[in-house]
Every structure is written in C-alpha cells, then in structure tokens.
Design an enzyme around this catalytic site. Structure first.
Site, PDB file in Angstrom:
ATOM      1  N   HIS A 268     -28.089  35.760 -37.291  1.00  0.00           N
ATOM      2  CA  HIS A 268     -28.073  36.684 -38.442  1.00  0.00           C
ATOM      3  C   HIS A 268     -26.796  36.485 -39.264  1.00  0.00           C
ATOM      4  CE1 HIS A 268     -31.670  38.498 -36.950  1.00  0.00           C
ATOM      5  NE2 HIS A 268     -31.082  38.992 -35.862  1.00  0.00           N
ATOM      6  N   ASP A 319     -37.578  35.128 -34.902  1.00  0.00           N
ATOM      7  CA  ASP A 319     -36.998  36.363 -34.380  1.00  0.00           C
ATOM      8  C   ASP A 319     -38.048  37.405 -33.988  1.00  0.00           C
ATOM      9  OD1 ASP A 319     -35.272  38.404 -33.681  1.00  0.00           O
ATOM     10  OD2 ASP A 319     -34.383  38.672 -35.658  1.00  0.00           O
TER      11      ASP A 319
HETATM   12 ZN   LIG Z   1     -32.887  38.735 -32.281  1.00  0.00          ZN
END
Ligand SMILES: [Zn+2]
Length: 449
Positions: A268, A319
């Site tokens: 991220h 994800d």
């Molecule tokens: Zn994750």
C-alpha cells in the site's frame, strides 16, 4: 522438451517492452532453454496465438477476502467498518473450507493469467486462538490449494500479535496470533513447502506487532534471506497512532527496526511523508500497490511515481479480490496518478507490465521467473488480440493495448513451469471454477460443525 510458437511475445526484461514476432520457445524441465525470435512456425510446437507475456504475479493476496465480493461494495463506511465484515468471514473458516475457498480463488487467478501468488497469511489458528493438531493446518491448506490449482505460491507467514497499539487481540483476531514472536517463528520454521511453494515472512503492520517483535521478524527473515512483506500506512489513523506511540512515522519505525532491505516489500504505502519515500527508495525495498482494493476501501492514492523515482521497484496485488485482474491493477497505478495530476504519461506501459510480472516475481522470491528469457522458469500467459476489447490494436502498440485495455477474460493460455494449466480460456483440470467458487462461498453448504 516442449516447444511453443508465439505469434507475438514480450521477450527479455518486460520493463523494456520488447515485443517480438514469431517467437519459438523451448522448455525443458520447467525452464526456458531457448527463445528464438523471427522463426517460421514450427510444425510440432504448441501454437500460442495473440501475445504471450511472462506469467502475471499477484504479489499481495488474502484468499478469503474473495468471500466479500459483491457483499460489501454497496455498503457505506470505511476501511474499519469493512474490516468488521471481513472478520465475520474469518469466523466460519476451518482448514477444509479454507482449502476449498483458496483452491477456487487460485483457479480464478490462473484463469486471469496469474502464475504466482503471494499469500499474506495470518489466519493461523482455530476459533478463540486454539491450535489445530497441526499448528500449520491453515497455511498448509493454502499451499495445497495453490498446488491443486496449478499456480506457484509464496506463503508469507504473517506475525500478528496485537489488536492495535497497546491493545491485545480480541474476538476474531485471536485466530491470527501466536502469542509471541518466538512462538510465531517456531511455527513458521516447522512448515514444509513443495516445489511450487517458497516461504516468506510478513509483519502484519506496525499496529499488529510491537517494536521488539518487528525487529525479531526482520532478523529471522534476514538470516534466511527470505522475502519480508509488511502492510504500510494504508490509513492515516495508523500514522497518527504510530506517531503517538513511537514519535515517528511507520516507515521510520520499520527503517530503524531493520525491516527495509532489498528483500522487503511494503504493501500500500498510501500515506507517506517525503522522508519516508526517500528511505524506502534508498533501501531497495519494493512497493506493492493494490489500486482496486485501495479504491474499493477509499484508502487514497499512494505516491507510486515518487516511490518508483526514489528507487523502489513496483509490483501489484489484488489484495481483497474485489476483482482479480492484474491488468486493471497495473493500469490503475498510472490512471489514478492521472486523476490527481491531470496529466498523462507518468509510467510507461512496459513499466506497468513489469510491475505485474518481474516486479512481483522479485518481491515474492522468484527472481528466476518474471521474464521470457533463457534460463527463466517457463511461466507464460497468452492474451488474445481477437477479443472485442483488443481486436484492431496494432502490434507495435501491443504492450500498451494489453496494459490499458485487456481484462482477465482475454487470457487464453497459461503455462506454469512448462505445464499448461489454462487452455482456450478454460482451466485444464478444474472443470467449473465458477461452480467451485459458488460452493465454497455458500455459507449454508458443507457439514455444519
Ligand atoms: Zn492486505
């Protein structure tokens, strides 16, 4: 010894975007032994129509999040309220149901051209934190699921020790914890892998592991030269709490604890300060962006371009599996930047393709994959150029066409280590991937316990 004849192929380092016509690939023992460009079609070679690219690498997955698809997108809230819904899924998974779900999810990935997945695995234990007879039963279910769907896996065994800064694990989270970093290491150490599987380590986040634990995991992974992944600054609240607890940003905490090295991938990296970006870049750590999840959860857009310019190689992950489509993840890196800057052309199409192939391979400890070149693993995905989305895109622009217009549905053939796992858009040994997903996701199915 198998030969493939490709109409078009991206040969060499995918970051160079070198598209060649008429490419004869020779594979032996799962490895490409020769890549011959400009050859005539070989009579006995397997013909791969369209454009063949290195197998896609999904560097960040939580297989069980697939159960939330369609069920949470229409509900208001933020990352934290979504997390409560995610925990409700955790409550009903056991090794057998986890295996069935993961196998179907990995089969969906195979159909999408994904040849390697990085599973950021923290659902280690039974409800309330009790241990299964085999303490690695849940992780082993994932390794078996990857084998039985035909793809490679790096199992990123995740250390998760607390519910937040100064808060113990509670309720559902009890399944994630090993009690101490020593117990985590002992369990992770005792795991057996397979030829298709490699081991990695993960620190869930600076929220979930204290500083001493972070240092210990980094030291443990370093001694084994393993990939080490960590969720980083997905939410501003994590930064604020870290500054409150440690007086520094999460990135600085990781740097000081010895986490940031060229074997590390930060996932991220959405809310960073300029010194954080410089520090990640200097360390040679990779950055894994997950644009479709970050959009879905309203996380924000991370400084992908600044990180790349600072020296951090990019990779991508699906994800939460709101969609499983690495073309969408790859173009998301660029398109999200365009929305912010109101300018185009930040990342070359070949750089985006590299993020989805060679970048992920390096992040997951498969540097021997990620390119169509002699000596590399024979991991390939072929994208049809005859579908309504890609028909008429000319070959000089094939990489841009694939990155900006292809979807998972355009993948026709997938080869992992020389073994064909998808042909003609169908999984070669899982007849009904949709049916398997439906069965695995039906909470009323299976024997109630
Ligand atoms: Zn994750």
């Amino acid at each position: 010894l198998i030969q493939y004849w490709c109409d078009l192929a991206v040969v060499g380092d995918p970051a160079h975007g070198n598209v060649a016509e008429g490419v004869l690939l020779t594979e032996d023992g799962g490895v490409l032994t020769s890549v011959a460009v400009g050859t005539a079609p070989a009579f006995d070679a397997v013909h791969l129509r369209g454009i063949t690219i290195p197998g896609l690498v999904n560097a960040h997955s939580h297989a069980f999040h697939r159960a939330l698809r369609g069920r949470t997108e229409g509900i208001s809230g933020d990352f934290w309220s979504w997390r409560q819904q995610m925990y409700a899924v955790v409550d009903r998974l056991e090794p057998d149901t986890y295996y069935a779900l993961a196998r179907a999810v990995y089969a969906e990935m195979a159909l999408a051209g994904i040849t390697t997945v990085g599973e950021f695995h923290y659902l280690h234990h039974a409800p309330h934190g009790a241990h299964y007879d085999d303490a690695n039963a849940m992780g082993n279910a994932l390794v078996a699921a990857a084998a039985d769907s035909g793809i490679r896996i790096t199992l990123l065994d995740t250390c998760y020790l607390r519910g937040g800064f100064g808060r113990p694990l509670a309720a559902t989270q009890l399944r994630f914890g090993d009690g101490s970093v020593e117990a985590w290491a002992e369990r992770a150490e005792s795991r057996t892998m397979g030829r298709h599987a490699r081991a990695g380590a993960a620190i869930h986040s600076v929220r979930a592991v204290d500083r001493r634990g972070i240092e210990a995991v980094a030291e443990w992974a370093g001694r084994r030269q393993m990939p080490l992944h960590v969720h980083l600054s997905e939410q501003p609240a994590e930064n604020a709490e870290c500054i409150g607890a440690h007086g520094c940003t999460p990135t600085r905490l990781l740097a000081e604890a010895g986490v940031l090295t060229s074997r590390t991938t930060v996932v991220h990296a959405t809310h960073l300060e300029a010194p954080d970006i410089a520090s990640i870049g200097r360390s040679g750590a990779l950055t894994c962006l997950c644009p479709t999840t970050e959009r879905d959860l309203g996380d924000g857009v991370g400084p992908g371009l600044a990180l790349a310019q600072a020296g951090s190689e990019l990779c991508v992950g699906s994800d939460s599996h709101a969609v499983v489509d690495l073309f969408e993840e790859a173009r998301g890196i660029e398109l999200d930047q365009r929305l912010i800057t109101r300018r185009r052309g930040h990342h070359a199409p070949s750089a985006l393709l590299a993020a989805a192939t060679s970048g992920g391979s390096r992040a997951l400890g498969w540097p021997d994959a990620g390119a169509i070149a002699p000596g590399r693993l024979a991991d390939l995905a072929t994208v049809s150029l005859d579908t309504p989305r890609l028909a008429g895109t000319a070959s000089p622009f094939a990489v841009a066409a694939v990155v900006f217009a292809a979807t998972s549905a355009d993948v026709t053939d997938v080869i992992v280590g020389g073994r064909r796992i998808v042909g003609g858009g169908h999984h070669c040994f899982i007849d009904d991937v949709g049916g398997d997903l439906r069965a695995a996701l039906d909470p009323t199915a299976g024997d109630p316990r």
